[in-house]
Write a protein that holds these residues in place. Structure first.
Motif, PDB file in Angstrom:
ATOM      1  N   THR A   8     -11.853  -3.642 -12.887  1.00  0.00           N
ATOM      2  CA  THR A   8     -11.586  -3.331 -14.294  1.00  0.00           C
ATOM      3  C   THR A   8     -10.119  -2.907 -14.386  1.00  0.00           C
ATOM      4  O   THR A   8      -9.470  -2.617 -13.368  1.00  0.00           O
ATOM      5  CB  THR A   8     -12.489  -2.200 -14.844  1.00  0.00           C
ATOM      6  N   ASP A   9      -9.605  -2.844 -15.598  1.00  0.00           N
ATOM      7  CA  ASP A   9      -8.195  -2.511 -15.795  1.00  0.00           C
ATOM      8  C   ASP A   9      -7.794  -1.179 -15.166  1.00  0.00           C
ATOM      9  O   ASP A   9      -6.633  -1.002 -14.795  1.00  0.00           O
ATOM     10  CB  ASP A   9      -7.854  -2.507 -17.285  1.00  0.00           C
ATOM     11  N   CYS A  10      -8.723  -0.265 -15.019  1.00  0.00           N
ATOM     12  CA  CYS A  10      -8.387   1.034 -14.422  1.00  0.00           C
ATOM     13  C   CYS A  10      -8.042   0.913 -12.932  1.00  0.00           C
ATOM     14  O   CYS A  10      -7.498   1.848 -12.352  1.00  0.00           O
ATOM     15  CB  CYS A  10      -9.507   2.052 -14.638  1.00  0.00           C
ATOM     16  N   HIS A  11      -8.309  -0.244 -12.336  1.00  0.00           N
ATOM     17  CA  HIS A  11      -8.024  -0.448 -10.917  1.00  0.00           C
ATOM     18  C   HIS A  11      -6.638  -1.048 -10.655  1.00  0.00           C
ATOM     19  O   HIS A  11      -6.237  -1.179  -9.497  1.00  0.00           O
ATOM     20  CB  HIS A  11      -9.075  -1.370 -10.288  1.00  0.00           C
ATOM     21  N   LEU A  12      -5.905  -1.431 -11.703  1.00  0.00           N
ATOM     22  CA  LEU A  12      -4.651  -2.171 -11.507  1.00  0.00           C
ATOM     23  C   LEU A  12      -3.663  -1.440 -10.604  1.00  0.00           C
ATOM     24  O   LEU A  12      -3.158  -2.021  -9.637  1.00  0.00           O
ATOM     25  CB  LEU A  12      -3.983  -2.507 -12.841  1.00  0.00           C
ATOM     26  N   ASP A  13      -3.380  -0.179 -10.872  1.00  0.00           N
ATOM     27  CA  ASP A  13      -2.408   0.547 -10.053  1.00  0.00           C
ATOM     28  C   ASP A  13      -2.859   0.627  -8.597  1.00  0.00           C
ATOM     29  O   ASP A  13      -2.050   0.467  -7.683  1.00  0.00           O
ATOM     30  CB  ASP A  13      -2.175   1.956 -10.602  1.00  0.00           C
ATOM     31  N   GLY A  14      -4.149   0.843  -8.394  1.00  0.00           N
ATOM     32  CA  GLY A  14      -4.673   0.915  -7.030  1.00  0.00           C
ATOM     33  C   GLY A  14      -4.575  -0.409  -6.302  1.00  0.00           C
ATOM     34  O   GLY A  14      -4.229  -0.452  -5.117  1.00  0.00           O
ATOM     35  N   VAL A  15      -4.876  -1.498  -7.005  1.00  0.00           N
ATOM     36  CA  VAL A  15      -4.772  -2.823  -6.374  1.00  0.00           C
ATOM     37  C   VAL A  15      -3.319  -3.157  -6.091  1.00  0.00           C
ATOM     38  O   VAL A  15      -2.980  -3.694  -5.036  1.00  0.00           O
ATOM     39  CB  VAL A  15      -5.446  -3.916  -7.230  1.00  0.00           C
ATOM     40  N   GLU A  16      -2.435  -2.796  -7.003  1.00  0.00           N
ATOM     41  CA  GLU A  16      -1.014  -3.051  -6.786  1.00  0.00           C
ATOM     42  C   GLU A  16      -0.527  -2.327  -5.525  1.00  0.00           C
ATOM     43  O   GLU A  16       0.157  -2.905  -4.679  1.00  0.00           O
ATOM     44  CB  GLU A  16      -0.212  -2.595  -8.008  1.00  0.00           C
ATOM     45  N   ALA A  17      -0.906  -1.077  -5.382  1.00  0.00           N
ATOM     46  CA  ALA A  17      -0.517  -0.305  -4.196  1.00  0.00           C
ATOM     47  C   ALA A  17      -1.149  -0.896  -2.935  1.00  0.00           C
ATOM     48  O   ALA A  17      -0.500  -1.008  -1.889  1.00  0.00           O
ATOM     49  CB  ALA A  17      -0.925   1.162  -4.364  1.00  0.00           C
ATOM     50  N   LEU A  18      -2.406  -1.292  -3.045  1.00  0.00           N
ATOM     51  CA  LEU A  18      -3.106  -1.903  -1.917  1.00  0.00           C
ATOM     52  C   LEU A  18      -2.398  -3.178  -1.460  1.00  0.00           C
ATOM     53  O   LEU A  18      -2.156  -3.370  -0.271  1.00  0.00           O
ATOM     54  CB  LEU A  18      -4.549  -2.220  -2.322  1.00  0.00           C
ATOM     55  N   TRP A  19      -2.079  -4.057  -2.400  1.00  0.00           N
ATOM     56  CA  TRP A  19      -1.451  -5.321  -2.030  1.00  0.00           C
ATOM     57  C   TRP A  19      -0.058  -5.103  -1.446  1.00  0.00           C
ATOM     58  O   TRP A  19       0.355  -5.825  -0.542  1.00  0.00           O
ATOM     59  CB  TRP A  19      -1.411  -6.269  -3.222  1.00  0.00           C
ATOM     60  N   ARG A  20       0.680  -4.120  -1.931  1.00  0.00           N
ATOM     61  CA  ARG A  20       1.981  -3.817  -1.325  1.00  0.00           C
ATOM     62  C   ARG A  20       1.797  -3.346   0.113  1.00  0.00           C
ATOM     63  O   ARG A  20       2.576  -3.689   0.998  1.00  0.00           O
ATOM     64  CB  ARG A  20       2.726  -2.763  -2.139  1.00  0.00           C
ATOM     65  N   ASP A  21       0.746  -2.568   0.352  1.00  0.00           N
ATOM     66  CA  ASP A  21       0.443  -2.068   1.695  1.00  0.00           C
ATOM     67  C   ASP A  21      -0.020  -3.201   2.613  1.00  0.00           C
ATOM     68  O   ASP A  21       0.414  -3.305   3.757  1.00  0.00           O
ATOM     69  CB  ASP A  21      -0.640  -0.985   1.595  1.00  0.00           C
ATOM     70  N   ALA A  22      -0.899  -4.054   2.099  1.00  0.00           N
ATOM     71  CA  ALA A  22      -1.506  -5.102   2.930  1.00  0.00           C
ATOM     72  C   ALA A  22      -0.620  -6.333   3.086  1.00  0.00           C
ATOM     73  O   ALA A  22      -0.688  -7.015   4.107  1.00  0.00           O
ATOM     74  CB  ALA A  22      -2.856  -5.513   2.322  1.00  0.00           C
ATOM     75  N   PHE A  23       0.181  -6.639   2.074  1.00  0.00           N
ATOM     76  CA  PHE A  23       1.015  -7.847   2.078  1.00  0.00           C
ATOM     77  C   PHE A  23       2.476  -7.463   1.822  1.00  0.00           C
ATOM     78  O   PHE A  23       3.042  -7.817   0.774  1.00  0.00           O
ATOM     79  CB  PHE A  23       0.548  -8.828   0.993  1.00  0.00           C
ATOM     80  N   PRO A  24       3.128  -6.760   2.746  1.00  0.00           N
ATOM     81  CA  PRO A  24       4.467  -6.228   2.470  1.00  0.00           C
ATOM     82  C   PRO A  24       5.547  -7.297   2.238  1.00  0.00           C
ATOM     83  O   PRO A  24       6.533  -7.022   1.568  1.00  0.00           O
ATOM     84  CB  PRO A  24       4.778  -5.391   3.706  1.00  0.00           C
ATOM     85  N   ASN A  25       5.373  -8.484   2.754  1.00  0.00           N
ATOM     86  CA  ASN A  25       6.380  -9.537   2.608  1.00  0.00           C
ATOM     87  C   ASN A  25       5.914 -10.661   1.698  1.00  0.00           C
ATOM     88  O   ASN A  25       6.351 -11.798   1.833  1.00  0.00           O
ATOM     89  CB  ASN A  25       6.749 -10.104   3.986  1.00  0.00           C
ATOM     90  N   ASP A  26       5.035 -10.346   0.769  1.00  0.00           N
ATOM     91  CA  ASP A  26       4.426 -11.358  -0.085  1.00  0.00           C
ATOM     92  C   ASP A  26       5.424 -11.918  -1.100  1.00  0.00           C
ATOM     93  O   ASP A  26       6.429 -11.284  -1.423  1.00  0.00           O
ATOM     94  CB  ASP A  26       3.227 -10.756  -0.815  1.00  0.00           C
ATOM     95  N   THR A  27       5.092 -13.099  -1.598  1.00  0.00           N
ATOM     96  CA  THR A  27       5.940 -13.741  -2.604  1.00  0.00           C
ATOM     97  C   THR A  27       5.749 -13.056  -3.960  1.00  0.00           C
ATOM     98  O   THR A  27       4.670 -12.545  -4.260  1.00  0.00           O
ATOM     99  CB  THR A  27       5.588 -15.229  -2.719  1.00  0.00           C
ATOM    100  N   PRO A  28       6.772 -13.078  -4.803  1.00  0.00           N
ATOM    101  CA  PRO A  28       6.684 -12.383  -6.093  1.00  0.00           C
ATOM    102  C   PRO A  28       5.556 -12.878  -6.988  1.00  0.00           C
ATOM    103  O   PRO A  28       4.969 -12.086  -7.721  1.00  0.00           O
ATOM    104  CB  PRO A  28       8.047 -12.670  -6.744  1.00  0.00           C
ATOM    105  N   TRP A  29       5.212 -14.159  -6.946  1.00  0.00           N
ATOM    106  CA  TRP A  29       4.176 -14.660  -7.843  1.00  0.00           C
ATOM    107  C   TRP A  29       2.777 -14.197  -7.460  1.00  0.00           C
ATOM    108  O   TRP A  29       1.836 -14.386  -8.207  1.00  0.00           O
ATOM    109  CB  TRP A  29       4.216 -16.189  -7.975  1.00  0.00           C
TER     110      TRP A  29
END
Length: 140
Positions: A8-29
């Motif tokens: 749900t929308d309340c998870h956006l910040d948490g998912v954003e932080a998670l993906w930065r942690d899990a995929f540190p060199n990910d592409t911007p898209w």
């Protein structure tokens, strides 16, 4: 205790932080603020998060096109790995895909992340000899 719930929308910040942690060199898209709104337009019930004490500790995106299922963006916070969270996310995504009639699931691993092969094999996935190709389309 970990619970797996639909995003749900309340998870956006948490998912954003998670993906930065899990995929540190990910592409911007692949950033959460770009990927998630698009996913929510198509099969939103197949975007799942793992929650522990109100914190997003894992996520998975799945999709089904009527022919094949796909799993992508599976992530677990580095601090929460080796606790079965990834397996639980995969099992729930598989259950939901099977409920849609899916009989085969594909996933891709970036070559630089081949250390996760053992994890996926443990979950029952096998390497198939394929050539993966892609093309970026202009935004319309």
């Amino acid at each position: 205790m970990i619970s797996i719930v639909e995003y749900t929308d309340c998870h956006l910040d948490g998912v954003e932080a998670l993906w930065r942690d899990a995929f540190p060199n990910d592409t911007p898209w692949n950033a959460a603020y770009i990927s998630i709104p698009e996913k929510l337009r198509h099969q939103p019930k197949l975007l799942l998060v793992a929650i522990e004490a109100d914190q997003v500790v894992g996520s998975i995106m799945a999709g089904y096109d009527g022919h094949r299922g796909w799993i992508s963006r599976i992530a677990t916070l580095q601090s929460h790995r080796q606790k079965g969270i990834g397996e639980a996310l995969i099992h729930e995504a598989e259950r939901r895909l099977a409920g849609l009639g899916c009989i085969k699931i594909n996933l891709q691993i970036v070559a630089s992340n081949s250390t996760v092969l053992g994890f996926y094999r443990k979950c029952g996935y096998e390497v198939e000899e394929r050539i993966s190709m892609s093309k970026l389309l202009p935004k319309v």
